[in-house]
Design an enzyme around this catalytic site. Structure first.
Site, PDB file in Angstrom:
ATOM      1  CG  HIS A 176      -2.059   0.958   1.129  1.00 57.30           C
ATOM      2  ND1 HIS A 176      -1.929   2.309   1.369  1.00 57.30           N
ATOM      3  CD2 HIS A 176      -3.367   0.754   0.792  1.00 57.30           C
ATOM      4  CE1 HIS A 176      -3.113   2.897   1.209  1.00 57.30           C
ATOM      5  NE2 HIS A 176      -3.991   1.985   0.864  1.00 57.30           N
ATOM      6  CG  ASP A 201      -7.709  -1.787  -2.841  1.00 53.82           C
ATOM      7  OD1 ASP A 201      -8.834  -1.315  -2.661  1.00 53.82           O
ATOM      8  OD2 ASP A 201      -6.668  -1.121  -2.766  1.00 53.82           O
TER       9      ASP A 201
END
Length: 433
Positions: free
Chosen positions: A310, A367
């Protein structure tokens, strides 16, 4: 609580030295205030993508990417995920505190009573082709709400603004579901006042007139969880867009519509969709996960492992830890045998054990898991970003509300450094070679 001035920073340009205030927030984040820099020096700063520039102070969300911390109004995301629901979390983000029992009842009733859209708006969907993307329809329809509720143009009226906020939260799931039904060629399913917020959304998405739709409490729970985890994430692209558009005193519906369009971009809201595209590619090429893991490690390969690591969280994504448990539970309960989900499990297992990924902190992120859950729930790929928008809506509203109520708000107007042609004369067309 406000940021406080704690020190000054000196900037020297040539022979001139300028003292710039250093402000510090409640979590000890510090920033150099350059708001008077151009006035005092004629210089501006340049920061591509605004990666090092704070556009506002905010009391809504705190995140620390190094430590893996995410808090809404001071409450850790872990506690909200375990104990709260999406509607309560939405109230917290928008109004600053958890609601009392009476406030919660009133807020829930407001959302229930305003979930239907004007019947005329149903005709708008007739003008879209069946190939229209649900995000395009969602943004257009949300913006159109301002035509039906012109009172939103009066943000100083608190009672009216609270009603507008309730209407938007209530109607967006209906519009999202209608957009999906349009793309599928199925009849619209109206909201039911007897259902909770998330159950109503599932019902409108998947029910058909020909048979009864059986709601599952566990699916309602996991959808609540997904929406909570996506409800806000500080000053990202779409939230900053909502603030920038709203700074011109554009109404709430127009500002949220702009935020939806910013989220639509694949670099922002499309990450979980990219995960599923990757899994599909691996499946179509034989499903050999070891091959693709090796490619991900190979510097010469253009293959990227989507849904791992991330940009903000450098050690771990606190949302991913929460959603992983929910993902495992949903897949176990549904018991479906989907080759893409099997590939996802293998990639996850490999990445969590492989030293290459551990050293580089390439852990599965929110995600990765949200894409898997949406697929398990039967939500189609083109609706993933719509689901993201539904979750992010309370955060967008909270930031718009905070911005409009702040005495420090100014219309957004970034500067630039011009790099084009210097002055030159106009050349008539017959002399332009």
């Amino acid at each position: 609580m406000e940021a406080t001035t704690t020190a000054t920073a000196s900037l020297k340009i040539g022979d001139k030295s300028v003292e710039l205030p250093v402000i510090t927030g409640t979590e000890n984040e510090s920033a150099i205030d350059i708001s008077q820099l151009r006035k005092e020096t004629s210089y501006v700063t340049i920061d591509h993508g605004f990666m090092n520039t704070g556009s506002c102070t905010s009391a809504i969300t705190f995140l620390d990417g190094e430590k893996g911390i995410l808090r809404y109004r001071g409450i850790p995301i872990e506690q909200l995920a375990e104990k709260s629901n999406f509607i309560e979390t939405a109230y917290l983000l928008i109004y600053g505190n958890l609601p009392t029992r009476d406030e919660m009842a009133k807020f829930s009733t407001l959302l229930t009573r305003h979930s239907m859209i004007h019947e005329d708006m149903k005709r708008f969907f007739d003008g879209y082709p069946s190939t229209a993307h649900p995000m395009g329809m969602l943004s257009s329809m949300i913006c159109s709400l301002s035509s039906y509720y012109p009172q939103v143009l009066e943000p100083q009226n608190k009672e009216q603004m609270d009603l507008t906020i309730g209407r938007l939260l209530a109607k967006m799931p209906t519009i999202a579901a209608f957009s999906y039904k349009k793309s599928m060629g199925q009849p619209f399913i109206y909201p039911l006042n007897s259902l909770s917020y998330c159950s109503n959304l599932l019902h409108m998405l998947f029910a058909v007139p020909a048979e009864e739709y059986i709601l599952d409490e566990d699916l309602d729970h996991v959808l609540n969880l997904l929406l909570i985890l996506h409800a806000d994430h500080e000053q990202n692209c779409s939230t900053s867009t909502v603030r920038l558009v709203g700074s011109s005193q554009a109404n709430l519906f127009a500002s949220i519509s702009a935020g939806i369009l910013a989220l639509w971009g694949p670099l922002h809201g499309g990450a979980n969709q990219e995960v599923m595209n990757m899994l599909q590619t691996i499946h179509e090429n034989g499903g050999d996960t070891d091959k693709y893991i090796a490619m991900a490690k190979d510097k010469k390969s253009s293959f990227r492992l989507m849904g791992f690591g991330h940009r903000v969280y450098k050690n771990f994504d606190p949302r991913a830890k929460i959603i992983k448990r929910a993902c495992d539970k949903v897949l176990h309960k549904i018991g479906i045998h989907d080759p893409l989900l099997e590939i996802a499990k293998k990639l996850e297992e490999h990445a969590l054990k492989d030293e290459y990924f551990i050293e580089r902190k390439l852990y599965p992120n929110v995600d990765f898991y949200s894409g898997i859950i949406y697929k398990a729930l039967g939500i189609p790929l083109n609706m993933y970003t719509v689901m993201f928008a539904l979750g992010r809506l309370p955060g967008w509203i909270a930031h718009w509300k905070e911005m409009t109520e702040s005495p420090n708000t100014k219309i957004g107007r970034p500067r630039q450094i011009y790099t084009g042609e210097t002055i030159r004369d106009y050349t008539p067309i017959d002399k332009r070679g």
